[in-house]
Design a protein around this motif. Structure first.
Motif, PDB file in Angstrom:
ATOM      1  N   LEU A   1       0.850  -1.186   0.000  1.00 18.73           N
ATOM      2  CA  LEU A   1       0.000   0.000   0.000  1.00 18.73           C
ATOM      3  C   LEU A   1       0.886   1.236   0.000  1.00 18.73           C
ATOM      4  O   LEU A   1       1.983   1.215   0.548  1.00 18.73           O
ATOM      5  CB  LEU A   1      -0.907  -0.004   1.244  1.00 18.73           C
ATOM      6  CG  LEU A   1      -1.879   1.166   1.435  1.00 18.73           C
ATOM      7  CD1 LEU A   1      -3.198   0.669   1.988  1.00 18.73           C
ATOM      8  CD2 LEU A   1      -1.313   2.207   2.368  1.00 18.73           C
ATOM      9  N   ILE A   2       0.406   2.293  -0.627  1.00 20.40           N
ATOM     10  CA  ILE A   2       1.177   3.541  -0.665  1.00 20.40           C
ATOM     11  C   ILE A   2       0.323   4.656  -0.070  1.00 20.40           C
ATOM     12  O   ILE A   2      -0.869   4.763  -0.370  1.00 20.40           O
ATOM     13  CB  ILE A   2       1.548   3.921  -2.121  1.00 20.40           C
ATOM     14  CG1 ILE A   2       2.386   2.818  -2.766  1.00 20.40           C
ATOM     15  CG2 ILE A   2       2.308   5.247  -2.147  1.00 20.40           C
ATOM     16  CD1 ILE A   2       2.701   3.064  -4.223  1.00 20.40           C
ATOM     17  N   ILE A   3       0.945   5.473   0.784  1.00 21.18           N
ATOM     18  CA  ILE A   3       0.276   6.674   1.285  1.00 21.18           C
ATOM     19  C   ILE A   3       1.107   7.861   0.796  1.00 21.18           C
ATOM     20  O   ILE A   3       2.322   7.861   0.965  1.00 21.18           O
ATOM     21  CB  ILE A   3       0.254   6.721   2.816  1.00 21.18           C
ATOM     22  CG1 ILE A   3      -0.435   5.490   3.378  1.00 21.18           C
ATOM     23  CG2 ILE A   3      -0.455   7.968   3.311  1.00 21.18           C
ATOM     24  CD1 ILE A   3      -0.427   5.470   4.890  1.00 21.18           C
ATOM     25  N   THR A   4       0.450   8.839   0.209  1.00 17.43           N
ATOM     26  CA  THR A   4       1.242   9.963  -0.280  1.00 17.43           C
ATOM     27  C   THR A   4       0.583  11.314  -0.015  1.00 17.43           C
ATOM     28  O   THR A   4      -0.633  11.461  -0.033  1.00 17.43           O
ATOM     29  CB  THR A   4       1.532   9.823  -1.789  1.00 17.43           C
ATOM     30  OG1 THR A   4       2.203  11.001  -2.253  1.00 17.43           O
ATOM     31  CG2 THR A   4       0.258   9.645  -2.587  1.00 17.43           C
ATOM     32  N   ASP A   5       1.416  12.311   0.208  1.00 14.38           N
ATOM     33  CA  ASP A   5       1.004  13.694   0.325  1.00 14.38           C
ATOM     34  C   ASP A   5       0.794  14.224  -1.089  1.00 14.38           C
ATOM     35  O   ASP A   5       1.221  13.591  -2.061  1.00 14.38           O
ATOM     36  CB  ASP A   5       2.138  14.462   1.053  1.00 14.38           C
ATOM     37  CG  ASP A   5       1.761  15.897   1.348  1.00 14.38           C
ATOM     38  OD1 ASP A   5       2.680  16.696   1.594  1.00 14.38           O
ATOM     39  OD2 ASP A   5       0.555  16.219   1.319  1.00 14.38           O
ATOM     40  N   ILE A   6       0.169  15.368  -1.212  1.00 12.37           N
ATOM     41  CA  ILE A   6      -0.020  15.937  -2.546  1.00 12.37           C
ATOM     42  C   ILE A   6       1.096  16.927  -2.877  1.00 12.37           C
ATOM     43  O   ILE A   6       1.820  16.779  -3.842  1.00 12.37           O
ATOM     44  CB  ILE A   6      -1.388  16.651  -2.660  1.00 12.37           C
ATOM     45  CG1 ILE A   6      -2.514  15.649  -2.556  1.00 12.37           C
ATOM     46  CG2 ILE A   6      -1.475  17.404  -3.979  1.00 12.37           C
ATOM     47  CD1 ILE A   6      -2.636  14.708  -3.717  1.00 12.37           C
ATOM     48  N   ASN A   7       1.216  17.961  -2.016  1.00  8.59           N
ATOM     49  CA  ASN A   7       2.166  19.019  -2.321  1.00  8.59           C
ATOM     50  C   ASN A   7       3.574  18.631  -1.917  1.00  8.59           C
ATOM     51  O   ASN A   7       3.913  18.631  -0.738  1.00  8.59           O
ATOM     52  CB  ASN A   7       1.771  20.301  -1.563  1.00  8.59           C
ATOM     53  CG  ASN A   7       0.580  20.969  -2.205  1.00  8.59           C
ATOM     54  OD1 ASN A   7       0.689  21.555  -3.257  1.00  8.59           O
ATOM     55  ND2 ASN A   7      -0.566  20.851  -1.563  1.00  8.59           N
ATOM     56  N   MET A   8       4.386  18.308  -2.904  1.00 11.44           N
ATOM     57  CA  MET A   8       5.774  17.952  -2.616  1.00 11.44           C
ATOM     58  C   MET A   8       6.647  18.513  -3.735  1.00 11.44           C
ATOM     59  O   MET A   8       6.164  18.702  -4.858  1.00 11.44           O
ATOM     60  CB  MET A   8       5.939  16.423  -2.579  1.00 11.44           C
ATOM     61  CG  MET A   8       5.116  15.745  -1.498  1.00 11.44           C
ATOM     62  SD  MET A   8       5.409  13.973  -1.453  1.00 11.44           S
ATOM     63  CE  MET A   8       4.658  13.429  -2.970  1.00 11.44           C
ATOM     64  N   PRO A   9       7.898  18.779  -3.453  1.00 13.36           N
ATOM     65  CA  PRO A   9       8.774  19.262  -4.523  1.00 13.36           C
ATOM     66  C   PRO A   9       9.160  18.144  -5.479  1.00 13.36           C
ATOM     67  O   PRO A   9       8.932  16.969  -5.188  1.00 13.36           O
ATOM     68  CB  PRO A   9       9.999  19.764  -3.749  1.00 13.36           C
ATOM     69  CG  PRO A   9       9.990  19.014  -2.486  1.00 13.36           C
ATOM     70  CD  PRO A   9       8.558  18.705  -2.150  1.00 13.36           C
ATOM     71  N   HIS A  10       9.689  18.515  -6.618  1.00 12.40           N
ATOM     72  CA  HIS A  10      10.213  17.602  -7.647  1.00 12.40           C
ATOM     73  C   HIS A  10       9.127  16.794  -8.336  1.00 12.40           C
ATOM     74  O   HIS A  10       9.113  16.656  -9.541  1.00 12.40           O
ATOM     75  CB  HIS A  10      11.284  16.663  -7.100  1.00 12.40           C
ATOM     76  CG  HIS A  10      12.391  17.394  -6.407  1.00 12.40           C
ATOM     77  ND1 HIS A  10      12.839  17.070  -5.148  1.00 12.40           N
ATOM     78  CD2 HIS A  10      13.119  18.453  -6.782  1.00 12.40           C
ATOM     79  CE1 HIS A  10      13.801  17.905  -4.803  1.00 12.40           C
ATOM     80  NE2 HIS A  10      13.989  18.752  -5.773  1.00 12.40           N
ATOM     81  N   MET A  11       8.267  16.176  -7.609  1.00 17.67           N
ATOM     82  CA  MET A  11       7.124  15.492  -8.222  1.00 17.67           C
ATOM     83  C   MET A  11       6.032  15.407  -7.162  1.00 17.67           C
ATOM     84  O   MET A  11       6.269  14.871  -6.089  1.00 17.67           O
ATOM     85  CB  MET A  11       7.502  14.086  -8.700  1.00 17.67           C
ATOM     86  CG  MET A  11       6.331  13.361  -9.360  1.00 17.67           C
ATOM     87  SD  MET A  11       6.630  11.609  -9.635  1.00 17.67           S
ATOM     88  CE  MET A  11       7.711  11.667 -11.026  1.00 17.67           C
TER      89      MET A  11
END
Lengths: 122, 697, 156
Positions: A49-59
């Motif tokens: 499973l992956i949890i990710t933020d939206i606003n991040m640098p580079h991608m």
């Protein structure tokens, strides 16, 4: 065999908080600071499973999700979006990119684990 | 989120870093032609502060950051243009954010009055933007009560789900949904495959599988809905209640025209027009190469005491290496090529390790310089003088422990320059100077020291006034003959702070003597230079800690001391012909066409006896950083070697004429002489005499 | 060797008792790093008479203070029979010259009496209190913070 989760967020504090909550629930946690790093550690982490933020640098989060889905190797991996927003356009964008669901910050540890369990079918 | 205390400090450290990004990003945005990515970085910085603050329940901070971020979002999505007013507002918001963070860190409350004012300004900008529509929260329309059976006591819920391809594509798994449903009550699941097309007509876009689930027990529809919270828009879902009798499931639904129970694509309609453009722009984005060179290099955090220990050990290593050299020399082995080669390679390795360790503790002055921008802004506001700060060499590195201790002295100097150095706008205009004053803050490494300068383009030191004040305060004898440089030095005397002048920045009444003491406590020195009508420059020279100094070991009485080689021009055995005397006991040396004073170091350091004639011993001609020359009289010179500088300050404090100490190979301590200070401390009388003599002879 | 065990005892603290100028003193054990025999110091120019000089303590330059001189009992001519108590306060290390160290004692905090208000007693500013022992000795407890100059800078 333990369940592996990849958590991606550019804030070291959030990474630490998420990691602590997940480890306490018995998950094996991998961390990345942005979309590029997240993609980079996919082969090693091979997460369930992956949890990710939206606003991040580079991608940003959308980019990460799109690339994960585009790779074709992780179609069945649920991806949860961590966000401070709860607007529907964000959800739509996330869904369009291929996200499975979302969790609004700040979150209770129990809620985070409950959503993960639900999406993983545990 | 539970048990947050251990992460609190981590969050505030992160805030410090984010504020740095914010500040430098805003400054870049002041220049024309700034990059789009800068705006994104600034937005992300505020956004991240907000996110973290939310986790710790810092509602004031969250509220302010949210509004700030909203306006930043307008800029980054081109819905609003940058302007000087907006920029000024951003600066003030950035300062306010800093204050909120500081008070949150200390656990206190922030100044709401100031915050409300800024919030109002931010809101004004948000409201003028008519592209922000209202975000319509959608409630799903999956419930169709009209189709439900007459309301009897529900004995079970009937759920039917037909996933669309999008559900599968988004990583959702029907099996997981079924598991979640099973947790609600006892379930009976039936799979329908009627709509699955034959293999030769297989269409991946239309999987065709449906599940019928009956859930027995006291289950509310809301609970079922929450299971499907993420998939409402990518499946056909119906929930109905059964009152005991089985009911035929509603007919299979798989038509291209979705029924009302399916969440329509109304989401797209509610978006502001711009948002539609965005998804299209992002989907064809290619996979970025993981070798993105702008990705941050991996770092680790190390406790400072570990680095300190490492520093001490490397210092020991250098000393031991010097000892080894000595021992080998005494044993007469220093000619053997193997020995020479071995020693050389050790020396080189030690040198490299030392540089690496120094680099670990060294940090660029950037942080300090950034703080000065804010100080300058406040000073400019308080005095009403337009001024800008130019920084040069912010990448210059300085030991970490020094960085924090430089903030106060530099703050005082900058305030001083704005307050007293710069003329007011009216005067500047009259003099034909540009209205906006310029203060230049620069840093560079120069011959083993760090040189920091604060200079203004103001009116220079008003020497007449300074002299007057000094006489009034009894700091100099009336009628004393002082050269311009000597008058400048008066500013550093304690008791000089011109409290009589009402300073727009007063509150501290800090004099330059405090600045000098603070710099000296760091082992450095501060000097002043001024040209009338043109401006004033303060120069700070700081040592590099764990510096290894090339020094000349000299004998004074029974003490061994070290003189930095950088100051030494030549050494000589004086003869009568070179020596001249003026006045009582003052001796001069004729050297390179000049007459320079002879200073007996035994006398200077109070090491008896003091009566030696200048003809005995050795004279060392020195030239200091400020180009002053003198000849030091010493008993003997031993040799020249590398020594490790050990600070005295930690344990004792400053000793006049001494910059630091070192430990020699045999374990003895030798003090390191500060030539500049010794030469400077020559009395004014003597200086005058020198000048008179030089111009005559 | 000298671990601070005083934390384990509530209301009691451990001190190092020492002697100089025929009087007894003590210092909180938590402040003491080590005790060394006297070694010759390197003189610091223009230092006050109570600063004997500096020594090399495993790579650090440490100041040695003649406690007797500082307390007003007159300077000491140190020899190898004297001791130097290496003490630390607020990150600053200093060596205190004493005649000898007598023992390590556990003192109940409530036995610490304040110094009697005798006029012109120069030691008062450096002593936090006095403890009377069973054997009749009166220990004067050293206030290390007062003893160390805050920032011993000399104006140029």
């Amino acid at each position: 065999m333990s369940v592996r989760i990849l958590a991606v967020d550019d804030s070291p504090t959030i990474r630490a908080l998420v990691s602590k909550a997940l480890r306490a629930a018995g998950f094996e946690v991998f961390l990345a600071a942005d979309g590029v790093e997240g993609l980079g550690c996919l082969p090693d982490a091979d997460p369930h499973l992956i949890i990710t933020d939206i606003n991040m640098p580079h991608m940003d989060g959308f980019g990460l999700i799109e690339n994960v889905r585009a790779s074709g190797a992780y179609d069945e991996v649920p991806i949860l979006v961590l966000t401070t927003e709860s607007g529907s356009d964000l959800k739509a964008r996330a869904r369009k990119a291929g996200a499975t669901g979302w969790i609004v910050k700040p979150f209770e540890d129990e809620r985070l684990i409950a959503v993960i369990d639900k999406v993983l079918g545990r | 989120m539970a048990d947050l205390d251990e992460f609190r400090e981590m969050f505030f450290v992160e805030c410090d870093e984010l504020q740095e990004v914010l500040a430098s990003g805003l400054r870049e945005m002041e220049q024309p032609g700034f990059e789009k990515e800068t705006v994104h970085a600034v937005f992300r910085a505020v956004h991240s502060i907000k996110g973290g603050a939310a986790a710790f329940g810092l509602s004031d901070l969250v509220k302010f950051a949210h509004r700030f971020e909203t306006v930043l979002d307008l800029i980054r999505s081109d819905r609003m243009d940058m302007s000087a007013q907006v920029m000024a507002l951003f600066h003030r918001c950035s300062d306010c954010l800093a204050d909120l963070i500081t008070s949150a860190r200390a656990g206190g409350d922030a100044d709401l009055g100031l915050i409300d004012g800024l919030l109002a300004e931010l809101d004004a900008l948000i409201e003028t933007d008519d592209t922000i529509g209202e975000v319509i929260e959608f409630t799903p329309l999956t419930l169709d009560f009209e189709q439900a059976l007459p309301w009897a006591a529900p004995a079970c819920l009937q759920v039917r789900i037909t996933p669309l391809s999008e559900l599968y594509r988004s990583g959702n798994d029907p099996a997981a949904l079924l598991t979640a449903l099973r947790k609600l009550g006892s379930t009976e699941v039936r799979l329908e495959v009627d709509d699955v097309p034959p293999l030769d007509a297989w269409d991946a876009e239309r999987p065709g599988l449906s599940w019928n689930i009956q859930i027995l027990g006291d289950v509310a529809e809301a609970q079922v809905l929450s299971v499907f919270e993420f998939v409402e828009d990518c499946c056909v879902l119906s929930i109905s209640t059964l009152s005991g009798e089985t009911q035929d499931a509603p007919p299979a639904l798989l038509d291209p025209e979705p029924r009302e129970t399916r969440m329509p694509d109304m989401v797209m309609v509610s978006q502001p027009p711009e948002a539609e453009v965005q998804p299209a722009a992002t989907s064809p984005r290619p996979v970025q190469s993981a070798a993105d060179t702008s990705a941050a290099a991996p770092t680790i955090r190390v406790g400072l005491e570990r680095v300190d220990r490492l520093m001490n050990m490397i210092g020991e290593l250098v000393i031991k290496e010097a000892m080894l050299s000595q021992v080998i020399q005494t044993a007469g082995l220093h000619e053997a090529p193997d020995v020479v080669a071995g020693l050389d390679s050790i020396r080189q390795l030690a040198g490299e390790i030392q540089e690496s360790v120094m680099a670990i503790r060294a940090q660029p002055l950037k942080l300090v310089f950034q703080r000065m921008h804010r100080i300058l802004r406040e000073a400019a506001d308080a005095t009403g003088k337009p001024v800008r700060l130019v920084t040069i060499g912010e990448q210059t590195e300085v030991d970490k422990t020094m960085i924090e201790r430089l903030i106060d002295p530099l703050t005082h100097m900058i305030r001083n320059s704005v307050d007293h150095g710069l003329e007011d706008s009216v005067t500047r205009q009259r003099l034909g100077k540009p209205l906006e004053g310029v203060i230049t803050l620069s840093a560079a490494h120069r011959s083993g020291r760090v040189q920091i300068e604060v200079s203004d383009d103001g009116g220079g030191i008003n020497r007449t006034r300074v002299r007057q004040i000094a006489e009034e305060r009894g700091l100099i004898a009336p009628g004393a003959n002082l050269g311009p440089a000597e008058i400048d030095q008066l500013l550093f005397l304690p008791g000089f702070s011109s409290k009589q002048e009402v300073s727009a920045l007063s509150g501290r009444g800090v004099g330059l003597d405090v600045v000098r003491r603070e710099i000296m406590a760091l082992g450095g020195r501060v000097m002043i230079q001024s040209a009338e009508g043109e401006g004033t420059t303060f120069s700070i020279a700081l040592p590099l800690t764990l510096a290894v100094l090339e020094g000349m070991l000299i004998q004074l009485g029974d003490q061994t001391m070290v003189l930095p080689i950088t100051a030494v021009q030549e050494t000589l055995q004086p003869n009568r012909a070179m020596l001249h005397g003026i006045g009582e006991g003052t001796k001069l040396l004729a050297n390179r066409g000049e007459l320079i004073p002879i200073i007996d170091l035994c006398c200077t350091f109070g090491l008896a006896p003091c009566e030696k004639s200048a003809e005995s011993g050795v004279l060392i001609v020195v030239e200091t950083d400020s180009r002053r020359r003198a000849a030091f009289r010493v008993d003997a010179i031993f040799d020249q070697r590398q020594v490790v500088i050990k600070s005295l300050e930690q344990n004792y404090g400053r000793v006049p004429g001494v910059s630091a100490a070192t430990i020699l190979g045999d374990g003895q301590i030798a003090l390191i002489i500060d030539p500049e200070e010794i030469v400077l401390s020559l009395s004014n009388e003597q200086g005058r005499l020198m000048a008179a003599m030089a111009s005559n002879g | 060797m000298l671990q601070s065990i005083s934390q384990n005892l509530i209301g009691r603290s451990d001190v190092v008792a020492f002697k100089l100028a025929d009087q007894d003193f003590c210092i909180d054990i938590g402040l003491v790093r080590e005790i060394r025999g006297w070694t010759p110091t390197t003189t610091l120019p223009h230092a006050p008479d109570y600063v004997k000089g500096v020594i090399n303590l495993r790579g650090s330059v440490v100041t040695v203070v003649d406690l007797s001189a500082r307390l007003g009992f007159g300077a000491v001519q140190p020899s190898h029979r004297h001791v130097v108590i290496i003490a630390m306060h607020a990150g600053r290390v200093v060596g205190l010259l004493a005649d000898l160290v007598s023992d390590i004692l556990t003192i109940a905090d409530d036995t610490l009496q304040s110094v009697p208000d005798i006029a012109s007693n120069p030691t008062r500013e450096f002593i936090t209190g006095m403890i009377t022992l069973e054997d009749g000795r009166i220990l004067r407890k050293i206030d290390l913070a007062q003893l160390l100059p805050a920032a011993h800078g000399v104006e140029a």
